[in-house]
Write a protein that holds these residues in place. Structure first.
Motif, short mmCIF file in Angstrom:
data_model
loop_
_atom_site.label_atom_id
_atom_site.label_comp_id
_atom_site.label_asym_id
_atom_site.label_seq_id
_atom_site.Cartn_x
_atom_site.Cartn_y
_atom_site.Cartn_z
N GLY A 331 -18.63 1.67 -56.27
CA GLY A 331 -18.21 3.11 -56.90
C GLY A 331 -16.94 3.34 -56.12
N ALA A 332 -16.96 4.99 -56.70
CA ALA A 332 -15.99 5.46 -55.95
C ALA A 332 -15.66 5.46 -54.22
CB ALA A 332 -15.73 7.14 -56.14
N SER A 333 -16.60 5.77 -53.74
CA SER A 333 -17.42 5.37 -52.08
C SER A 333 -16.59 3.82 -51.55
CB SER A 333 -18.50 5.05 -51.52
OG SER A 333 -19.71 4.46 -52.57
N GLY A 334 -16.53 2.87 -52.41
CA GLY A 334 -15.64 1.45 -51.81
C GLY A 334 -14.42 1.36 -52.00
N VAL A 335 -14.15 2.63 -53.09
CA VAL A 335 -12.28 2.97 -53.38
C VAL A 335 -11.87 3.19 -51.81
CG1 VAL A 335 -10.67 4.23 -54.42
CG2 VAL A 335 -12.39 2.78 -55.74
N TYR A 336 -12.67 4.27 -51.72
CA TYR A 336 -12.25 5.06 -50.40
C TYR A 336 -12.38 4.46 -49.44
CZ TYR A 336 -13.12 9.19 -53.87
OH TYR A 336 -13.24 10.25 -54.78
N ALA A 337 -13.57 3.73 -49.21
CA ALA A 337 -13.10 2.96 -47.73
C ALA A 337 -12.17 1.78 -47.40
CB ALA A 337 -14.70 1.81 -47.64
N THR A 338 -11.78 1.19 -48.71
CA THR A 338 -10.33 -0.08 -48.85
C THR A 338 -9.23 1.15 -49.07
OG1 THR A 338 -12.28 -0.80 -50.99
CG2 THR A 338 -9.98 -1.98 -49.92
N ALA A 339 -9.63 2.28 -49.48
CA ALA A 339 -7.69 3.03 -49.28
C ALA A 339 -7.78 3.54 -47.59
CB ALA A 339 -8.16 4.40 -50.05
N VAL A 367 -10.27 10.12 -58.41
CA VAL A 367 -10.60 8.85 -57.49
C VAL A 367 -9.37 8.39 -56.56
CG1 VAL A 367 -12.32 6.39 -57.16
CG2 VAL A 367 -12.70 8.10 -58.32
N ALA A 368 -8.82 8.18 -58.04
CA ALA A 368 -7.43 7.27 -57.80
C ALA A 368 -6.03 8.52 -56.38
CB ALA A 368 -6.52 6.38 -58.52
N THR A 369 -6.92 9.32 -56.93
CA THR A 369 -5.63 10.33 -56.31
C THR A 369 -6.54 11.05 -54.73
OG1 THR A 369 -5.01 12.20 -57.94
CG2 THR A 369 -4.75 13.04 -55.86
N THR A 370 -7.81 11.05 -54.53
CA THR A 370 -8.72 10.92 -52.72
C THR A 370 -8.00 10.21 -52.45
OG1 THR A 370 -10.16 12.52 -54.55
CG2 THR A 370 -10.76 10.87 -52.29
#
Length: 416
Positions: A331-339, A367-370
């Protein structure tokens, strides 16, 4: 009472007038620069525009024939120009034929009129910038010229050949889209690089940081750190250029978002805009406290190089795949870690990736912005680390103070 026929006539008259104006604009430039000579000038070029507009309006099928018919006397006139003036330049002849086509565009359609106006303006600027362009070419050495030619050839040849569809063999990646993003990012960097070469040694420290940041904020940081090590009293000026270069990364990301996914721009403009303003204020304070007025030059290389472009393409492809998978699994946490991890190496890759995923509806715009802000924070912290690792202690402290505030602002928006 004005009827449809009158409306149509007025629209046609307006478009013909636009064609005349485009021709006049180009003709004035040619005569003022004395490049037209006895060949064509401020009277002839408006006639070229009118010729194209009227042929397209009333005899559209005859436009190719009319263009060929016009080419014959133009060629004869061009030959006479060579004999009389000993000038074999093709610029004015090419501009004449292009003016005819632009005139034809104005009466082709409403979209054609707009395009003709834009192209006519670009042509005029290009013609009037002869000395600037020649000066820029003169500053490019043979290695850079060869690298640019190779890259452009690869873009022209490879891009149309790549399949424009998702391939199972590449885990669903679209090869043409990936390479298009490589071309876009490299082109964005090259515009700044070309600007820096045109301005040359006259550019000041602020422009050094801005242009260097658009080409490569990391390369500018490394260059400033090395310069501060070589000449420690320059630490204040080097800090200023470093902070400016790092700050430019945020509006650069906004440009990329605007191109790839304009719908995401309203979400990203507030946090990235706030980080930009904070960075600009921090840079201003550093400059105000600096006691030296020296100018510094960042060692920025031509971005039109094949190997770095291929490397970015690989990074972008991997980040795109990992981000999509991380979102599916975590989910979003995975996107943030990758970012964050991706941002340590490159902000462009994660910015383009999350903008694309948001455009496809794979992740929410919030989520994309964060994720983009997190990637920008990670890359900002890298600049701080480079300043400590490669620069002096004074440089490290000042860069930490300036970019630390910027990072805090980013964290605040992420936590909101």
């Amino acid at each position: 009472m004005v009827g449809p026929a009158t409306d149509s006539l007025l629209a046609l008259v307006f478009r013909v007038f636009v064609a005349f104006g485009i021709g006049a604009l180009v003709g004035l430039e040619r005569e003022q620069s004395e490049s037209g000579g006895t060949f064509a000038g401020s009277r002839t070029f408006p006639l070229f525009g009118l010729f194209g507009a009227l042929v397209q309006a009333f005899f559209p099928a005859m436009l190719p024939v009319a263009l060929i018919a016009l080419t014959i006397p133009l060629t004869v006139a061009y030959g006479g120009k060579i004999l009389v003036e000993r000038d074999i330049g093709l610029t004015t002849l090419t501009a004449a034929l292009l003016t005819v086509l632009l005139g034809a565009l104005t009466t082709h359609s409403e979209r054609g009129t707009v395009l003709a106006i834009v192209v006519g303006g670009v042509v005029t600027i290009l013609l009037s910038a002869k000395r600037t362009i020649h000066g820029f070419v003169g500053r490019i050495d043979e290695d850079e010229r060869r690298a640019s030619i190779k890259f452009i050839l690869v873009v022209v040849v490879v891009l149309p050949l790549l399949p424009d569809r998702e391939l199972d063999a590449l885990y669903g990646l679209n090869p043409q889209f990936v390479w298009l993003m490589v071309v876009f990012v490299t082109g964005l960097s090259f515009v700044a690089y070309a600007s820096s070469r045109v301005v040359g040694a006259r550019r000041g420290i602020a422009l050094t940081g801005v242009l260097g940041g658009f080409v490569s904020s990391t390369a500018t940081t490394v260059s400033m750190a090395e310069r501060a090590t070589e000449d420690p009293p320059l630490y204040g000026i080097c800090t200023f250029s470093t902070v400016v270069a790092a700050t430019v990364m945020f509006p650069r990301a906004l440009v990329e978002i605007a191109v790839v996914n304009p719908a995401l721009l309203p979400y990203a403009v507030v946090p990235l805009g706030a980080m930009t303003v904070t960075g600009a204020l921090a840079a201003g304070v550093v400059y105000w406290r600096s006691t030296r007025e020296d100018e510094v030059e960042a060692d920025i290389r031509n971005p039109f190089r094949l190997r770095p472009a291929l490397f970015f393409g690989a990074v972008f492809a991997v980040v795109l795949l990992v981000s999509e998978s991380a979102n599916s699994w975590l989910g979003a946490s995975g996107v943030y870690a990758t970012a964050f991890v991706s941002g340590l190496a490159d902000v462009d890759a994660i910015t383009l990736t999350l903008s694309t995923l948001a455009a496809d509806g794979a992740i929410p715009p919030e989520v994309a912005t964060t994720g983009i802000v997190i990637g920008a924070i990670a890359n900002t912290l890298v600049k701080v680390g480079l300043a400590w690792l490669l620069g002096t202690r004074r440089l490290g402290r000042l860069v930490t103070a300036g970019l630390g505030i910027v990072s805090v602002v980013g964290v605040v928006f992420v936590a909101m």
